[in-house]
Design an enzyme around this catalytic site. Structure first.
Site, mmCIF file in Angstrom:
data_model
loop_
_atom_site.group_PDB
_atom_site.id
_atom_site.type_symbol
_atom_site.label_atom_id
_atom_site.label_comp_id
_atom_site.label_asym_id
_atom_site.label_seq_id
_atom_site.Cartn_x
_atom_site.Cartn_y
_atom_site.Cartn_z
ATOM 1 C CG ASP A 265 -2.295 1.294 1.061
ATOM 2 O OD1 ASP A 265 -3.462 0.402 1.409
ATOM 3 O OD2 ASP A 265 -2.322 1.946 0.107
HETATM 4 C C1 GLC Z 1 -4.288 4.295 -0.044
HETATM 5 C C2 GLC Z 1 -5.131 3.104 0.004
HETATM 6 C C3 GLC Z 1 -5.131 2.040 -0.921
HETATM 7 C C4 GLC Z 1 -5.122 2.763 -2.527
HETATM 8 C C5 GLC Z 1 -3.555 3.039 -2.222
HETATM 9 C C6 GLC Z 1 -3.427 3.418 -3.288
HETATM 10 O O1 GLC Z 1 -3.746 4.574 0.973
HETATM 11 O O2 GLC Z 1 -4.999 2.164 1.675
HETATM 12 O O3 GLC Z 1 -6.671 1.365 -0.379
HETATM 13 O O4 GLC Z 1 -5.092 1.713 -3.479
HETATM 14 O O5 GLC Z 1 -3.389 4.308 -0.589
HETATM 15 O O6 GLC Z 1 -4.356 5.016 -3.633
#
Ligand code: GLC
Length: 726
Positions: A265
């Site tokens: 993430d």
């Molecule tokens: C965010 C979220 C995740 C998302 C990622 C990219 O922090 O936790 O769900 O897909 O970043 O945007």
């Protein structure tokens, strides 16, 4: 077997190029003029030009022109002409926004859920996007957590089936097919179990609970051939998922056979330093690659540290090669080596975004996702006197178009249909009176007391026949980084509903929220209540269809609604405990209970009313002669003068086992259309697989014994029969 050209590419790449291929950056790194909203904390990495021009993928949604411009510039500089992979969050729609996934879960409509994902993929792929960070499959039980809105809900089976449907909708059978996206299931694993519902907080679960409740939906995505899986911010057994070899290699690769790409993430690899299992980026990079993390999103441990780690012999180059191979194979599955622009189509947006067909699907799914929780015979509004029916609407969502919910892709509020506009299409402008200015309405969701401002405004509605209170939580209060400890409607809104009640007209409350809220305080003041969640672009039309009976409500709760935040976590598939409370008298104190609140939620999982009246009878259960299992059937009759859809639910309880088992588990459901007065026999096949569970040796086993088979309209109103299955 990997293709030779990919193996040759890997051989030709330098260590630096391979490490960069594992790195994902936002579009502004490639085109300074591009402005994107970051979905995580901004950090400035000291990246060299080479690191950027060899990065493997881009995080962020932009238009077709920008994607093509970035891809063109990139391919000119990249020594091996390996195309960039574009990824972004298309969670419940791209431009045509569908209800939030927590509401879609309550539709129990897998076909329409799959269609919504397919439409989202069609609308997103014309921009040149290749991957969506969806479906979010985290099991959720704690409405204090802002991201419950993104999940299909509190049940492992419903979550699994909704997750499968979304993977099918996004990916289809071939990623090269136009209008398809590679799907990335997230957040692996158990991000929804954070202590206290507090965002990014510690998760501490036994392996049994993980495997029983939290892992099934991710596994379902893997079984549906999901292309990627994203690791979660939280720990699993005190090790952050992003650097957790047990989770990423033992469970995901070995046990489940996942062959796709793992991605962190946002910045979550670097954050294992904050978790204090790595001292610096170098150790974080080592832990990540050893654990089997392929792509590092928006941090720079890999690109700055992996080459040296190989040169000093601290890690094997083959671990990097494995990760690069999976990423290049994904690019090949998408056909990017032949066509790096895939479906990018500059005129595509105008042609398909918000087209009639897509709006129609969004309206249908929204109508199936809203939940009728209370109705003292005031709904549906009678069409007979529609011509002179005057409706008064008060509350922050009366005219609001901020109803798309969090993670609404490229959706724009201006394209949404407000509740008042929806009703105006049926009654005309003169028969819809809204009580207050938009400015006052917006202040109602806040904590600043509006004092008597509403009292005055409410008087404007005194000549109306029906009063609608459109209330809820501020749209910015749900989604990521939006945990709350106070789940009641604002005092202003509770007061408003009370003032509306004093008009002595029927009051219908519609709640707009991304989470279950504490609605018990206003329940007595309303004659009907619809939980409207955030239903997306077609919200106003969908709710109007329900209010006037054009659509008969069929939505159910995918997550329990608590009496009070003090009950949380409250969920239907709990364990019985050694001292189960069965409504004993207050004198019998020694039971698992609260002294100031009942154990069951205000509204349970699976609950939802209809304008029809469905009666269940004649449950019969018998063992299956051919093989281990059983069959069950029930009669369901529509005892009303209105056709409607009923969601018949099958729950099973394993009465005695080697470990404690839930008092019931959803194991099947069927959406059934019954015309007025019609009765149907509904049957379910109960297989051995449905009766298995994980024991404490992590074996997935069946144990002969007594089971309770339950069928009914929700997780509390059930017909029950016991049966022995050998
Ligand atoms: C965010 C979220 C995740 C998302 C990622 C990219 O922090 O936790 O769900 O897909 O970043 O945007």
């Amino acid at each position: 077997m990997a293709k030779q050209f990919i193996l040759d590419l890997i051989k030709a790449m330098t260590l630096e190029e391979k490490a960069a291929q594992l790195t994902q950056l936002s579009p502004n790194y490639f085109d300074e003029k591009t402005s994107v909203t970051l979905t995580g904390p901004y950090r400035n990495f000291d990246l060299t030009k080479e690191m950027i021009q060899n990065a493997g993928s881009v995080l962020g949604c932009v238009d077709a022109e920008t994607y093509c411009k970035i891809q063109d510039a990139y391919l000119k500089k990249n020594r091996h002409h390996i195309p960039l992979l574009f990824m972004a969050d298309i969670i419940h729609g791209m431009k045509t926004i569908f209800p939030i996934p927590l509401a879609i879960g309550g539709s129990f409509d897998l076909k329409l859920c799959e269609e919504s994902a397919q439409i989202a993929a069609k609308e997103a792929s014309v921009t040149g996007l290749h991957v969506t960070f969806s479906p979010m499959a985290d099991l959720v039980r704690d409405p204090r957590w802002g991201r419950v809105m993104e999940s299909p809900g509190e049940d492992p089976y419903l979550n699994s089936e909704m997750t499968r449907a979304m993977v099918r909708g996004y990916q289809g059978k071939d990623l090269k097919e136009p209008g398809r996206l590679a799907a990335c299931v997230k957040h692996f694993a158990a991000y929804g179990a954070g202590d206290g519902g507090r965002e990014y907080n510690t998760v501490d679960l036994s392996r049994g609970m993980l495997k029983e409740y939290y892992l099934p939906a991710y596994r379902a995505a893997v079984e549906e051939n999901v292309a990627l899986i994203m690791t979660s911010f939280n720990t699993i057994e005190r090790v952050p998922s992003t650097g957790n070899p047990w989770l990423l290699r033992e469970v995901l690769r070995k046990e489940w056979g996942f062959r796709g790409v793992t991605i962190s993430d946002f910045n979550s690899l670097d954050e294992i330093i904050n978790h204090s299992i790595a001292t610096d980026s170098k150790e974080a990079a080592k832990k990540g690659i050893v654990s089997g993390l392929d792509i590092e999103m928006m941090s720079a441990c890999y690109v700055t540290c992996l080459p040296e780690l190989v040169r000093t012999g601290e890690i094997k180059e083959e671990w990097i090669d494995e990760a690069v191979l999976r990423i290049l194979e994904l690019k090949d599955q998408l056909g990017l080596f032949e066509n790096p622009y895939k479906d990018a189509d500059h005129s595509g947006a105008e042609r398909i975004w918000l087209c009639e067909k897509h709006r129609k699907a969004a309206r249908k799914l929204a109508g199936e996702s809203a939940v009728l929780l209370k109705n003292n015979n005031v709904l549906p509004l009678s069409k007979a006197n529609k011509k002179d029916l005057k409706i008064g609407i008060a509350g922050p969502f009366a005219e609001s178009k901020q109803v798309l919910g969090g993670w609404a892709g490229q959706g724009e509020n201006k394209d949404a249909i407000s509740l008042a506009d929806g009703i105006r299409t049926v009654l005309g402008n003169d028969n819809v009176v809204t009580a207050m200015t938009q400015e006052l309405q917006e202040r109602l969701t806040g904590f600043l007391d509006v004092k008597d401002e509403t009292k005055e405004a409410v008087k404007a509605l005194k000549d109306c026949d029906i009063i609608l209170a459109a209330v809820g939580e501020h749209p910015g209060d749900s989604g990521e980084a939006a945990s709350k400890t106070y789940l009641r409607l604002s005092k202003n809104q509770e007061k408003l509903i009370h003032e509306l009640k004093e008009l002595s007209k029927p009051v219908i409350v519609i709640v707009f929220a991304g989470r279950p809220m504490e609605i018990e305080p206003i329940l007595d003041d309303c004659d009907a209540l619809i939980y409207g969640w955030f239903l997306g672009t077609e919200m106003g039309n969908a709710l109007t269809d329900l209010l006037f009976g054009k659509v008969n409500p069929s939505g159910r709760l995918s997550i329990s609604i608590p009496h009070t935040v003090g009950q949380i976590p409250v969920y239907y598939n709990c364990f019985q405990t050694g001292r189960p409370y069965q409504g004993m008298s207050p004198q019998e104190r020694f039971a698992s209970r609260y002294i100031d609140c009942e154990n069951s939620p205000l509204y349970p999982f699976g609950y939802g009313l209809s304008y029809s009246n469905f009666v269940y009878s004649n449950l019969s259960v018998w063992t299956d002669p051919e093989k281990r299992g059983a069959r069950a059937s029930v009669l369901v009759k529509n005892c009303s003068d209105r056709d409607g859809t009923v969601v018949v639910q099958l729950y099973i309880r394993d009465i005695t086992a080697s470990v404690v088992r839930p008092v019931k588990e959803l194991k099947g459901f069927q959406r059934i259309w019954l015309t007025a007065g019609e009765q149907k026999e509904i049957s379910f096949k109960i297989t051995e697989e449905m009766l298995k569970y994980y024991n404490n040796k992590e074996e997935f086993i069946f144990e002969a014994g007594e089971f309770e088979i339950m069928i009914g309209d929700n997780s509390e109103q059930l017909l029950k029969e016991k049966i022995i299955i050998q």
